[in-house]
Motif scaffolding. Structure first.
Motif, PDB file in Angstrom:
ATOM      1  N   ARG A 182      -8.939  12.028   9.966  1.00 21.20           N
ATOM      2  CA  ARG A 182      -9.080  10.584   9.813  1.00 21.20           C
ATOM      3  C   ARG A 182      -8.515  10.118   8.491  1.00 21.20           C
ATOM      4  NH1 ARG A 182     -13.595   8.339   7.346  1.00 21.20           N
ATOM      5  NH2 ARG A 182     -15.119   9.807   6.499  1.00 21.20           N
ATOM      6  N   THR A 183      -8.566   8.812   8.275  1.00 26.39           N
ATOM      7  CA  THR A 183      -7.922   8.218   7.119  1.00 26.39           C
ATOM      8  C   THR A 183      -8.961   7.772   6.104  1.00 26.39           C
ATOM      9  OG1 THR A 183      -6.001   7.547   8.382  1.00 26.39           O
ATOM     10  CG2 THR A 183      -6.474   6.280   6.393  1.00 26.39           C
ATOM     11  N   PHE A 184      -8.697   8.113   4.862  1.00 23.48           N
ATOM     12  CA  PHE A 184      -9.580   7.731   3.764  1.00 23.48           C
ATOM     13  C   PHE A 184      -8.890   6.670   2.934  1.00 23.48           C
ATOM     14  CE2 PHE A 184     -12.890  11.012   3.974  1.00 23.48           C
ATOM     15  CZ  PHE A 184     -12.334  11.850   4.922  1.00 23.48           C
ATOM     16  N   GLY A 185      -9.597   5.595   2.675  1.00 22.42           N
ATOM     17  CA  GLY A 185      -8.918   4.534   1.950  1.00 22.42           C
ATOM     18  C   GLY A 185      -9.831   3.691   1.087  1.00 22.42           C
ATOM     19  N   ALA A 186     -10.877   4.290   0.541  1.00 22.39           N
ATOM     20  CA  ALA A 186     -11.777   3.525  -0.327  1.00 22.39           C
ATOM     21  C   ALA A 186     -10.965   2.884  -1.446  1.00 22.39           C
ATOM     22  CB  ALA A 186     -12.860   4.425  -0.893  1.00 22.39           C
ATOM     23  N   VAL A 187     -11.334   1.661  -1.785  1.00 24.15           N
ATOM     24  CA  VAL A 187     -10.500   0.866  -2.694  1.00 24.15           C
ATOM     25  C   VAL A 187     -10.200   1.594  -4.001  1.00 24.15           C
ATOM     26  CG1 VAL A 187     -10.491  -1.203  -4.136  1.00 24.15           C
ATOM     27  CG2 VAL A 187     -11.084  -1.367  -1.724  1.00 24.15           C
ATOM     28  N   ASN A 242       0.825  -1.194   0.000  1.00 20.97           N
ATOM     29  CA  ASN A 242       0.000   0.000   0.000  1.00 20.97           C
ATOM     30  C   ASN A 242       0.866   1.253   0.000  1.00 20.97           C
ATOM     31  OD1 ASN A 242      -2.743  -1.312   0.692  1.00 20.97           O
ATOM     32  ND2 ASN A 242      -1.313  -2.133   2.218  1.00 20.97           N
ATOM     33  N   VAL A 295      -4.065   9.930   4.942  1.00 19.27           N
ATOM     34  CA  VAL A 295      -4.368  10.388   6.287  1.00 19.27           C
ATOM     35  C   VAL A 295      -4.621  11.891   6.201  1.00 19.27           C
ATOM     36  CG1 VAL A 295      -3.588  10.460   8.664  1.00 19.27           C
ATOM     37  CG2 VAL A 295      -2.785   8.645   7.149  1.00 19.27           C
ATOM     38  N   VAL A 300       0.774   5.227   1.227  1.00 14.69           N
ATOM     39  CA  VAL A 300       0.042   6.071   2.170  1.00 14.69           C
ATOM     40  C   VAL A 300       0.468   7.517   1.945  1.00 14.69           C
ATOM     41  CG1 VAL A 300      -0.513   6.516   4.576  1.00 14.69           C
ATOM     42  CG2 VAL A 300       0.030   4.189   3.843  1.00 14.69           C
ATOM     43  N   ARG A 322      -3.514   1.081  -4.705  1.00 10.83           N
ATOM     44  CA  ARG A 322      -4.122   1.270  -3.397  1.00 10.83           C
ATOM     45  C   ARG A 322      -3.371   2.351  -2.651  1.00 10.83           C
ATOM     46  NH1 ARG A 322      -7.475  -1.684   0.369  1.00 10.83           N
ATOM     47  NH2 ARG A 322      -8.523   0.054   1.385  1.00 10.83           N
ATOM     48  N   VAL A 323      -4.008   3.499  -2.545  1.00 10.12           N
ATOM     49  CA  VAL A 323      -3.398   4.617  -1.838  1.00 10.12           C
ATOM     50  C   VAL A 323      -4.339   5.090  -0.755  1.00 10.12           C
ATOM     51  CG1 VAL A 323      -2.402   6.916  -2.013  1.00 10.12           C
ATOM     52  CG2 VAL A 323      -2.225   5.338  -3.953  1.00 10.12           C
ATOM     53  N   LEU A 324      -3.920   4.954   0.470  1.00  9.63           N
ATOM     54  CA  LEU A 324      -4.710   5.486   1.580  1.00  9.63           C
ATOM     55  C   LEU A 324      -4.172   6.860   1.919  1.00  9.63           C
ATOM     56  CD1 LEU A 324      -3.966   2.214   2.197  1.00  9.63           C
ATOM     57  CD2 LEU A 324      -5.810   2.633   3.816  1.00  9.63           C
ATOM     58  N   HIS A 335      -7.830   6.017  -5.696  1.00  8.50           N
ATOM     59  CA  HIS A 335      -6.683   6.476  -6.484  1.00  8.50           C
ATOM     60  C   HIS A 335      -6.540   5.577  -7.709  1.00  8.50           C
ATOM     61  CE1 HIS A 335      -2.767   7.974  -7.565  1.00  8.50           C
ATOM     62  NE2 HIS A 335      -2.742   8.783  -6.530  1.00  8.50           N
TER      63      HIS A 335
END
Lengths: 232, 232
Positions: A79-84, A11, A95, A13, A91-93, A87
């Motif tokens: 908070r952290t955004f990480g919908a599949v 991943n 913060v 980030v 996979r890029v989450l 991006h």
DNA sequence: CTGACTTTGTGCATTTTTAACACCAAGTTG
DNA sequence: CAACTTGGTGTTAAAAATGCACAAAGTCAG
């Protein structure tokens, strides 16, 4: 549950930083025009990948510093955004952080990521699409600010060292999106006892000049760390 | 700022879930005894890696479901921990969630990660070290719960369908870490108008039996989504 | 130099909210 | 049936929040 495996180390980030400023009765956000794929040419929140040897909060202040030259700035994780699918390149989450700066002190340093940086009124962003899921991030951060300001006196981070009570009131009105009663506002603020009357006046205004105030740094920091009820 | 590059796709991301329950006047947390390296044998928060095609919140509810069989549970993201050295086997960031469950309904399913799972009183955890940075995560989540409960009536998620006002009060006392006045508490709760007197009584207690109440589901959900001032 | 203009700064009365406080009632047990 | 345990209830005093209107200080234009 899954076994520990190298497969999970795939991943990316990032940190995205919602940088708030306050100017002439308006809350503004510092945005960049993207200079790289994806979303080239669209407005976006300043952000970057977190380096391998870098703490998250560090990445957030680095982004801020690289863009504005500002250091020692109020910064808070939201908070952290990480919908599949958020991006297109993997996979890029991300913060999300917000920071509060005194808008006059910034000086924008464009970079490979940012062709241009610009302060944009929050109100103007309601209906304009930003890159990625940055509209959702902005919303979350503005809501976090709205909550925070009720319980910590952090709004002050947005004002210059000397300010008038009317400016302070306008700031709170912008953050809370509400009108406040002048007399009640002043009574409450002054009773909190961490702003100091400088016995100076505004100059160069075409009307009765207002008194200038500053913060009592010690009392202010006590309230920031301990928290207190700041309902207006 | 850094160029976009495959080098950044080397992070693992986990979710750690602070599962709160309430039992006999005590707040408890569901912990597992780790069955794999690192920290084998230590108590830890239940957690797992986020799968490549899985949203974050999804991972959080999956963890909860695999451990307890519970579904449709109140779940809230708190924040992300990612200090560089926090995981001995590489860069692993973790997104912290808390969830609120009715403690009787759980049924623990041990797994490769968890040899054993157990409800532990929050009070007992003050000085006992957990795996990784889980003490810090637990603290952050408990604080988030404490904040939340002042503004959303989510405490109810921790109680059985029928409950007494004394149980409710004890719950709030445990979360807020404060003593509350019985009469003022009841006045306030009942005036909020989303709990319903069932006209039933406790049975099998060696003293005057208390009345049982339940929630008005509709009003309750309205307040959960809209928020309201729940100061006690 | 004066009158019009703009924004500042202030006090009090009313309503609402919060906080503090003690005793009888209902049921169980021995 | 007496002793025990927890349940359930109302009032009052203090504090906080709200609502409201007008004189004061300075600038500017004629």
């Amino acid at each position: 549950m899954a076994e520990f495996s190298q497969d999970f180390f795939k991943n990316a980030v990032t940190v995205d930083n919602v940088i708030f400023g306050f100017d002439e009765s308006d809350l503004k956000v510092l945005l960049i025009k993207r200079g790289t794929e994806p979303y080239t040419g669209l407005w976006a929140l300043p952000g970057d990948f977190i380096y391998a040897d870098e703490n998250i909060e560090n990445a957030a202040s680095r982004i801020l510093y690289e863009l504005t030259g500002l250091d020692n700035v109020y910064l808070e994780q939201v908070r952290t955004f990480g919908a599949v699918g958020r991006h297109p390149l993997g996979r890029v989450l991300t913060v999300a952080y917000f920071s509060l700066v005194k808008i006059n002190h910034y000086d924008v340093h464009p970079s490979s990521f940012a062709q241009t940086a610009q302060w944009v009124k929050l109100a103007e962003l309601r209906n304009s699409p930003l890159a990625f899921d940055h509209n959702a991030i902005l919303d979350a951060c503005f809501n976090a600010l709205k909550q925070r300001v009720r319980v910590r006196p952090i709004g002050f981070e947005l004002l210059p060292p000397k300010f008038t009570l009317t400016e302070l009131q306008h700031l709170y009105e912008a953050i809370l999106e509400a009108d406040l009663d002048k007399r009640n506002f002043r009574k409450k603020i002054l009773s909190m006892d961490f702003i100091v009357d400088l016995n100076e006046s505004q100059e160069g205004v075409a009307h009765r000049p207002a008194r200038l105030y500053e913060f009592d740094k010690l009392k202010y920091e006590k309230f920031v760390s301990e928290g207190f009820n700041f309902e207006l």
